[in-house]
Write a protein that holds these residues in place. Structure first.
Motif, PDB file in Angstrom:
ATOM      1  N   MET A   1       0.840  -1.193   0.000  1.00  0.00           N
ATOM      2  CA  MET A   1       0.000   0.000   0.000  1.00  0.00           C
ATOM      3  C   MET A   1       0.878   1.247   0.000  1.00  0.00           C
ATOM      4  O   MET A   1       1.904   1.300   0.692  1.00  0.00           O
ATOM      5  CB  MET A   1      -0.903  -0.003   1.235  1.00  0.00           C
ATOM      6  CG  MET A   1      -1.870   1.166   1.306  1.00  0.00           C
ATOM      7  SD  MET A   1      -3.199   1.092   0.066  1.00  0.00           S
ATOM      8  CE  MET A   1      -4.177  -0.275   0.707  1.00  0.00           C
ATOM      9  N   ASN A   2       0.494   2.230  -0.778  1.00  0.00           N
ATOM     10  CA  ASN A   2       1.172   3.515  -0.775  1.00  0.00           C
ATOM     11  C   ASN A   2       0.370   4.522   0.033  1.00  0.00           C
ATOM     12  O   ASN A   2      -0.856   4.396   0.168  1.00  0.00           O
ATOM     13  CB  ASN A   2       1.355   4.013  -2.207  1.00  0.00           C
ATOM     14  CG  ASN A   2       2.256   3.105  -3.019  1.00  0.00           C
ATOM     15  OD1 ASN A   2       3.286   2.651  -2.525  1.00  0.00           O
ATOM     16  ND2 ASN A   2       1.872   2.832  -4.251  1.00  0.00           N
ATOM     17  N   PHE A   3       1.050   5.535   0.549  1.00  0.00           N
ATOM     18  CA  PHE A   3       0.413   6.491   1.450  1.00  0.00           C
ATOM     19  C   PHE A   3       0.798   7.913   1.088  1.00  0.00           C
ATOM     20  O   PHE A   3       1.866   8.159   0.508  1.00  0.00           O
ATOM     21  CB  PHE A   3       0.834   6.220   2.902  1.00  0.00           C
ATOM     22  CG  PHE A   3       0.395   4.889   3.436  1.00  0.00           C
ATOM     23  CD1 PHE A   3      -0.799   4.766   4.136  1.00  0.00           C
ATOM     24  CD2 PHE A   3       1.175   3.753   3.252  1.00  0.00           C
ATOM     25  CE1 PHE A   3      -1.207   3.541   4.635  1.00  0.00           C
ATOM     26  CE2 PHE A   3       0.779   2.521   3.755  1.00  0.00           C
ATOM     27  CZ  PHE A   3      -0.419   2.425   4.449  1.00  0.00           C
ATOM     28  N   GLY A   4      -0.070   8.853   1.460  1.00  0.00           N
ATOM     29  CA  GLY A   4       0.222  10.260   1.245  1.00  0.00           C
ATOM     30  C   GLY A   4      -0.203  11.100   2.432  1.00  0.00           C
ATOM     31  O   GLY A   4      -1.119  10.726   3.183  1.00  0.00           O
ATOM     32  N   ILE A   5       0.460  12.228   2.618  1.00  0.00           N
ATOM     33  CA  ILE A   5       0.154  13.152   3.709  1.00  0.00           C
ATOM     34  C   ILE A   5      -0.039  14.547   3.142  1.00  0.00           C
ATOM     35  O   ILE A   5       0.851  15.077   2.463  1.00  0.00           O
ATOM     36  CB  ILE A   5       1.278  13.194   4.763  1.00  0.00           C
ATOM     37  CG1 ILE A   5       1.555  11.806   5.331  1.00  0.00           C
ATOM     38  CG2 ILE A   5       0.915  14.169   5.894  1.00  0.00           C
ATOM     39  CD1 ILE A   5       2.780  11.753   6.247  1.00  0.00           C
ATOM     40  N   ILE A   6      -1.189  15.135   3.420  1.00  0.00           N
ATOM     41  CA  ILE A   6      -1.445  16.519   3.047  1.00  0.00           C
ATOM     42  C   ILE A   6      -1.023  17.406   4.208  1.00  0.00           C
ATOM     43  O   ILE A   6      -1.644  17.391   5.278  1.00  0.00           O
ATOM     44  CB  ILE A   6      -2.930  16.744   2.720  1.00  0.00           C
ATOM     45  CG1 ILE A   6      -3.340  15.900   1.510  1.00  0.00           C
ATOM     46  CG2 ILE A   6      -3.205  18.229   2.465  1.00  0.00           C
ATOM     47  CD1 ILE A   6      -4.824  15.955   1.194  1.00  0.00           C
ATOM     48  N   ALA A   7       0.055  18.155   4.016  1.00  0.00           N
ATOM     49  CA  ALA A   7       0.576  19.035   5.069  1.00  0.00           C
ATOM     50  C   ALA A   7       0.900  20.405   4.488  1.00  0.00           C
ATOM     51  O   ALA A   7       1.883  21.040   4.859  1.00  0.00           O
ATOM     52  CB  ALA A   7       1.825  18.418   5.705  1.00  0.00           C
ATOM     53  N   ALA A   8       0.047  20.859   3.550  1.00  0.00           N
ATOM     54  CA  ALA A   8       0.331  22.090   2.833  1.00  0.00           C
ATOM     55  C   ALA A   8      -0.462  23.289   3.344  1.00  0.00           C
ATOM     56  O   ALA A   8      -0.352  24.373   2.792  1.00  0.00           O
ATOM     57  CB  ALA A   8       0.053  21.904   1.341  1.00  0.00           C
ATOM     58  N   GLY A   9      -1.255  23.091   4.398  1.00  0.00           N
ATOM     59  CA  GLY A   9      -2.012  24.209   4.949  1.00  0.00           C
ATOM     60  C   GLY A   9      -1.113  25.176   5.714  1.00  0.00           C
ATOM     61  O   GLY A   9       0.019  24.846   6.078  1.00  0.00           O
ATOM     62  N   GLU A  10      -1.630  26.350   5.978  1.00  0.00           N
ATOM     63  CA  GLU A  10      -0.841  27.362   6.675  1.00  0.00           C
ATOM     64  C   GLU A  10      -0.892  27.215   8.191  1.00  0.00           C
ATOM     65  O   GLU A  10      -0.034  27.745   8.891  1.00  0.00           O
ATOM     66  CB  GLU A  10      -1.335  28.764   6.280  1.00  0.00           C
ATOM     67  CG  GLU A  10      -1.151  29.076   4.806  1.00  0.00           C
ATOM     68  CD  GLU A  10      -1.691  30.443   4.441  1.00  0.00           C
ATOM     69  OE1 GLU A  10      -2.259  31.117   5.329  1.00  0.00           O
ATOM     70  OE2 GLU A  10      -1.535  30.849   3.276  1.00  0.00           O
ATOM     71  N   GLY A  11      -1.903  26.514   8.708  1.00  0.00           N
ATOM     72  CA  GLY A  11      -2.033  26.391  10.157  1.00  0.00           C
ATOM     73  C   GLY A  11      -2.224  27.736  10.838  1.00  0.00           C
ATOM     74  O   GLY A  11      -1.748  27.952  11.949  1.00  0.00           O
ATOM     75  N   SER A  12      -2.922  28.649  10.162  1.00  0.00           N
ATOM     76  CA  SER A  12      -3.030  30.025  10.650  1.00  0.00           C
ATOM     77  C   SER A  12      -3.741  30.137  11.984  1.00  0.00           C
ATOM     78  O   SER A  12      -3.403  30.981  12.820  1.00  0.00           O
ATOM     79  CB  SER A  12      -3.744  30.894   9.605  1.00  0.00           C
ATOM     80  OG  SER A  12      -5.014  30.353   9.281  1.00  0.00           O
ATOM     81  N   ARG A  13      -4.721  29.256  12.227  1.00  0.00           N
ATOM     82  CA  ARG A  13      -5.441  29.334  13.500  1.00  0.00           C
ATOM     83  C   ARG A  13      -4.533  29.000  14.674  1.00  0.00           C
ATOM     84  O   ARG A  13      -4.612  29.634  15.725  1.00  0.00           O
ATOM     85  CB  ARG A  13      -6.658  28.398  13.465  1.00  0.00           C
ATOM     86  CG  ARG A  13      -7.822  28.957  12.672  1.00  0.00           C
ATOM     87  CD  ARG A  13      -8.962  27.972  12.562  1.00  0.00           C
ATOM     88  NE  ARG A  13      -8.633  26.848  11.703  1.00  0.00           N
ATOM     89  CZ  ARG A  13      -9.524  25.953  11.273  1.00  0.00           C
ATOM     90  NH1 ARG A  13     -10.787  26.050  11.644  1.00  0.00           N
ATOM     91  NH2 ARG A  13      -9.177  24.963  10.485  1.00  0.00           N
ATOM     92  N   LEU A  14      -3.664  28.015  14.488  1.00  0.00           N
ATOM     93  CA  LEU A  14      -2.740  27.673  15.568  1.00  0.00           C
ATOM     94  C   LEU A  14      -1.768  28.814  15.835  1.00  0.00           C
ATOM     95  O   LEU A  14      -1.456  29.122  16.985  1.00  0.00           O
ATOM     96  CB  LEU A  14      -1.967  26.395  15.217  1.00  0.00           C
ATOM     97  CG  LEU A  14      -2.767  25.089  15.156  1.00  0.00           C
ATOM     98  CD1 LEU A  14      -1.846  23.924  14.829  1.00  0.00           C
ATOM     99  CD2 LEU A  14      -3.497  24.831  16.462  1.00  0.00           C
ATOM    100  N   VAL A  15      -1.294  29.462  14.773  1.00  0.00           N
ATOM    101  CA  VAL A  15      -0.381  30.591  14.929  1.00  0.00           C
ATOM    102  C   VAL A  15      -1.068  31.725  15.689  1.00  0.00           C
ATOM    103  O   VAL A  15      -0.502  32.306  16.624  1.00  0.00           O
ATOM    104  CB  VAL A  15       0.104  31.088  13.548  1.00  0.00           C
ATOM    105  CG1 VAL A  15       0.920  32.371  13.699  1.00  0.00           C
ATOM    106  CG2 VAL A  15       0.948  30.014  12.866  1.00  0.00           C
ATOM    107  N   GLN A  16      -2.291  32.034  15.309  1.00  0.00           N
ATOM    108  CA  GLN A  16      -3.039  33.096  15.958  1.00  0.00           C
ATOM    109  C   GLN A  16      -3.300  32.797  17.433  1.00  0.00           C
ATOM    110  O   GLN A  16      -3.442  33.712  18.248  1.00  0.00           O
ATOM    111  CB  GLN A  16      -4.365  33.313  15.232  1.00  0.00           C
ATOM    112  CG  GLN A  16      -4.212  33.887  13.826  1.00  0.00           C
ATOM    113  CD  GLN A  16      -5.498  33.827  13.027  1.00  0.00           C
ATOM    114  OE1 GLN A  16      -6.545  33.411  13.528  1.00  0.00           O
ATOM    115  NE2 GLN A  16      -5.425  34.241  11.763  1.00  0.00           N
ATOM    116  N   GLU A  17      -3.344  31.513  17.767  1.00  0.00           N
ATOM    117  CA  GLU A  17      -3.620  31.111  19.145  1.00  0.00           C
ATOM    118  C   GLU A  17      -2.346  30.869  19.944  1.00  0.00           C
ATOM    119  O   GLU A  17      -2.386  30.329  21.048  1.00  0.00           O
ATOM    120  CB  GLU A  17      -4.513  29.868  19.140  1.00  0.00           C
ATOM    121  CG  GLU A  17      -5.912  30.154  18.571  1.00  0.00           C
ATOM    122  CD  GLU A  17      -6.716  28.901  18.289  1.00  0.00           C
ATOM    123  OE1 GLU A  17      -6.233  27.792  18.615  1.00  0.00           O
ATOM    124  OE2 GLU A  17      -7.823  29.017  17.741  1.00  0.00           O
TER     125      GLU A  17
END
Length: 246
Positions: A1-17
């Motif tokens: 099985m092959n796998f992928g990870i989507i980690a391209a978001g900015e995570g802006s809410r975590l930064v703001q918090e």
């Protein structure tokens, strides 16, 4: 099985918090979220892993590059800022297409490892006419959950923005777990979606049903998404409870 990870978001809410780490590197039990997923994939027989990160998160890119140097399996790293998770999914799917079934997850999806292993086996053993298998949960932990309606055979009938109510008699209702098991047909549908201007992951999933693909739902138990600072503590408690009961 092959796998992928989507980690391209900015995570802006975590930064703001006030969270100091880029979302993929937020440590849970001392392990960065993205590193945890790579480890779990390897433990579940990964033949290949594809990761997409955005261009601004240089720390994440450097971390993945270091991981890649230590792995004994291929790891494809895509560094690209995309307008949505659906576009990120396309980048991963384009690489994994032609290599059999694959499983892609968002980086902030936290689950029990044995539950994930069962899901992988279920998808590996699914009949040849199954075009995909989506991980679902009955635990609603999302601000805007995507409801998944499945019949008695766990064939997915619909993806809805609100609870189905009495619209699908005899069916079960879950919430999307952010873990997608798909294959080449699904990538073809995604290509058509992009050409048609579709821009949201949930609308893409609806398009899969409309295109006649056979999608299975697999209940993976409790799944937590890390979207806010408070979710980090929640995920830590979840993993601590798992360790204490294992």
């Amino acid at each position: 099985m092959n796998f992928g990870i989507i980690a391209a978001g900015e995570g802006s809410r975590l930064v703001q918090e006030g969270v100091a780490f880029p979302k993929p590197l937020v440590p849970l039990h001392g392990e960065p979220m993205i590193g945890r997923l790579v480890r779990i994939f390897r433990e579940n027989g990964a033949g290949r892993i594809c990761v997409i990160v955005n261009e601004q998160m240089t720390e994440v890119r450097e971390y993945v590059e270091k991981l890649r140097a230590e792995l004994d399996i291929p790891l494809d790293l895509v560094v690209k800022t995309t307008p949505s998770s659906m576009h990120s999914f396309y980048e991963i799917g384009s690489i994994l297409k032609g290599h059999g079934r694959f499983i892609v997850t968002t980086v902030d999806t936290i689950f029990r490892e044995p539950d994930f292993a069962e899901y992988v086996k279920a998808y590996e053993n699914a009949s040849a006419d199954a075009d995909g298998m989506m991980a679902v949960t009955s635990f609603v932990d999302d601000e805007k959950p995507l409801y998944v309606v499945a019949d008695e055979n766990m064939d997915i009938r619909a993806f809805l923005d609100a609870p189905a109510g009495d619209s699908y008699s005899g069916c079960k209702e879950f919430v999307s777990g952010g873990i997608y098991g798909l294959g080449d047909k699904a990538v073809d549908v995604l290509d058509a979606c992009l050409r048609g201007g579709v821009s949201r992951m949930r609308n893409y999933q609806r398009a899969l049903v409309e295109a006649g693909l056979t999608l299975k739902a697999h209940d993976m138990g409790k799944i937590i998404d890390v979207d806010h600072a408070g979710d980090i503590e929640k995920a830590e408690r979840f993993l601590t409870d798992i360790a204490a009961n294992s």
